[in-house]
Design a protein around this motif. Structure first.
Motif, PDB file in Angstrom:
ATOM      1  N   ALA A   1       0.829  -1.210   0.000  1.00  0.00           N
ATOM      2  CA  ALA A   1       0.000   0.000   0.000  1.00  0.00           C
ATOM      3  C   ALA A   1       0.864   1.260   0.000  1.00  0.00           C
ATOM      4  N   ILE A   2       1.933   1.265   0.793  1.00  0.00           N
ATOM      5  CA  ILE A   2       2.819   2.435   0.851  1.00  0.00           C
ATOM      6  C   ILE A   2       3.522   2.648  -0.489  1.00  0.00           C
ATOM      7  N   ALA A   3       3.955   1.568  -1.123  1.00  0.00           N
ATOM      8  CA  ALA A   3       4.593   1.682  -2.437  1.00  0.00           C
ATOM      9  C   ALA A   3       3.643   2.298  -3.450  1.00  0.00           C
TER      10      ALA A   3
ATOM     11  N   ALA B   1      12.663  -4.297   4.304  1.00  0.00           N
ATOM     12  CA  ALA B   1      13.156  -5.142   3.208  1.00  0.00           C
ATOM     13  C   ALA B   1      12.040  -5.429   2.211  1.00  0.00           C
ATOM     14  N   ASP B   2      10.838  -5.664   2.716  1.00  0.00           N
ATOM     15  CA  ASP B   2       9.699  -5.893   1.833  1.00  0.00           C
ATOM     16  C   ASP B   2       9.347  -4.624   1.063  1.00  0.00           C
ATOM     17  N   LEU B   3       9.369  -3.480   1.752  1.00  0.00           N
ATOM     18  CA  LEU B   3       9.072  -2.207   1.095  1.00  0.00           C
ATOM     19  C   LEU B   3      10.060  -1.927  -0.028  1.00  0.00           C
TER      20      LEU B   3
ATOM     21  N   CYS C   1      10.643   2.997  -8.150  1.00  0.00           N
ATOM     22  CA  CYS C   1      11.041   3.930  -7.094  1.00  0.00           C
ATOM     23  C   CYS C   1      12.117   3.266  -6.234  1.00  0.00           C
ATOM     24  N   LYS C   2      12.693   4.008  -5.310  1.00  0.00           N
ATOM     25  CA  LYS C   2      13.728   3.403  -4.479  1.00  0.00           C
ATOM     26  C   LYS C   2      13.830   4.096  -3.126  1.00  0.00           C
TER      27      LYS C   2
END
Length: 453
Positions: free
Chosen positions: A153-155, A181-183, A192-193
């Motif tokens: 969701a944040i991504a 790590a998942d994000l 994105c990064k």
């Protein structure tokens, strides 16, 4: 002739005899279940009230466990792995058949090994670390949403606002590291990064946080993701505010630790809320109409010792966890399950005596059957429809997207694994075909500090 008659009786009446046998299974008068909570945390205090309420409701509903009474035994983990495993040992010495918790992901990693050995299911309402999996820990059941979905969701929020780089500030433990790590992977999928990862030491003080924020302040990105616990998160916003890092031009997204804090404590004070103005946060989505079904969860009575405490989403999941175990036990007894324990030879070999003797622990003989019944439990709880998919995740993961404004929050939309970002509720979207096109991703306007998007 007699053999033919017997065969006829078995074929014709065998199914009915089987049902009768299951119905008369050995139902115990009392069944012990455990709970591993951190009593000194907001989530732990809320969960304790919710769990006690659920046990009361289950025992009042004779249609569930009939003549069986649930008895809860709670242990305080203090969010510490060693304390948590000591509490787990104490619970398992009392022959509990299931444990609600652990609350902490760090504690869950340790206690899950023990649960696997004695075959007692852990039903955790708050251990969200994505690396906790049933593949590694078969007796770990996540009765809440994995942070894998929150990071997804944040991504999508980062992509929606067309940010290319973010700085992540997180607690240096399993919960923090594995969530980030998942994000990182989710953001990479969006092009994105994470430009910098800033870790917060355990029990970080103001000086620790000041040093971290000074370091990130000189970097290019002004978009921050904060994945922390209640205490550290509040301190971060306080120090960031004093450094003018929450003013116009900065954007902050806090994971659901912030929404659970704001939902739970009504006495934070304007000076605390002021440090968080404009921040976005997520809350695990629960269906409003289902929350209203709670019968004994009367907070004025049940939380009378902490009258400023309010219900949060983790409290709802804790409440449903008890019902999940109760429904599973009912099916367990109907299927001939029995509460029996046997000595575990592997534990006998490593036991060393003392006040907590590992060799005194016994294996729950039918633990696998109860685990199977938990995974197959389906009911409508206070969090909504409760059911596990084939991978052991709760179905329909979804979050409310909240914007901190004034003295509280305003919802600007939702995220669901079904349709992404939307201003429509997940329940309404489930009635339509999934639509993840970029044109369909939508949120209401965000009120950042001092301005709208």
């Amino acid at each position: 002739m007699i053999r033919v008659l017997l065969l006829f009786l078995v074929v014709c009446f065998g199914p009915f005899l089987s049902l009768i046998g299951r119905g008369n299974s050995s139902r115990h008068g009392i069944v012990n279940i455990g709970a591993i909570l951190a009593f000194n945390t907001t989530i732990g205090r809320v969960a304790k009230v919710a769990i006690d309420a659920a046990v009361k409701d289950v025992n009042s509903d004779t249609s569930v466990l009939r003549s069986t009474e649930l008895v809860i035994h709670a242990q305080d983990s203090n969010c510490n792995a060693l304390t948590g495993i000591m509490g787990g040992l104490r619970l398992l010495e009392t022959d509990v058949v299931a444990i609600v918790g652990p609350q902490s992901s760090t504690v869950a990693h340790v206690v899950a090994h023990l649960a696997n050995e004695v075959q007692v299911p852990l039903v955790s309402f708050a251990a969200t670390d994505p690396s906790l999996s049933s593949a590694q820990y078969p007796f770990f059941v996540r009765a809440t949403q994995s942070d894998a979905f929150q990071m997804a969701a944040i991504a999508e929020l980062v992509e929606y606002f067309q940010w290319r780089e973010v700085i992540v500030i997180f607690t240096d433990d399993e919960y923090g590291r594995n969530g980030v790590a998942d994000l990182n992977g989710r953001l990479a999928e969006k092009g994105c990064k994470i430009s910098y990862k800033a870790t917060l030491p355990s029990e970080a003080n103001g000086t620790d946080i000041f040093d971290v924020l000074i370091k990130v302040a000189i970097m290019g990105s002004r978009v921050f993701i904060l994945h922390a616990d209640h205490d550290s998160g509040r301190k971060v916003f306080s120090v960031a505010h004093s450094l003018s890092m929450t003013t116009t031009g900065y954007a902050w997204i806090a994971t659901d630790w912030l929404s659970s804090l704001l939902d739970s404590i009504t006495t934070l004070g304007s000076e605390v809320i002021n440090t968080m103005q404009g921040v976005l946060t997520l809350r695990q989505h629960t269906a409003k109409q289902q929350r209203e079904k709670i019968s004994s969860l009367d907070w004025r009575n049940l939380s009378k010792d902490d009258r400023y405490l309010q219900l949060n989403s983790y409290g709802l999941y804790a409440y449903d966890s008890v019902w999940m175990i109760a429904y599973a036990l009912d099916a367990f007894f109907d299927d001939g399950g029995s509460i029996k324990f046997s000595n575990d030879s592997s534990l006998q070999e490593i036991g060393g005596g003392g006040s907590l003797s590992i060799e005194a622990l016994r294996m729950f003989v039918d633990g696998n059957l109860l685990l199977k019944k938990i995974h197959s439990t389906v009911f409508d709880g206070v969090t909504g429809h409760v059911q596990f998919d084939v991978d052991g995740f709760l179905v329909h993961p979804a979050y409310d997207i909240l914007n901190v404004v004034g003295t509280g929050t305003r919802r600007i939309g939702y995220w669901s694994n079904y349709s992404g970002l939307s201003i429509e509720s997940p329940e309404s979207l489930y009635l339509k075909p999934p639509n993840r096109s970029s044109l369909n991703q939508m949120l209401s306007d965000v009120i950042w500090r001092d301005k709208h998007r």
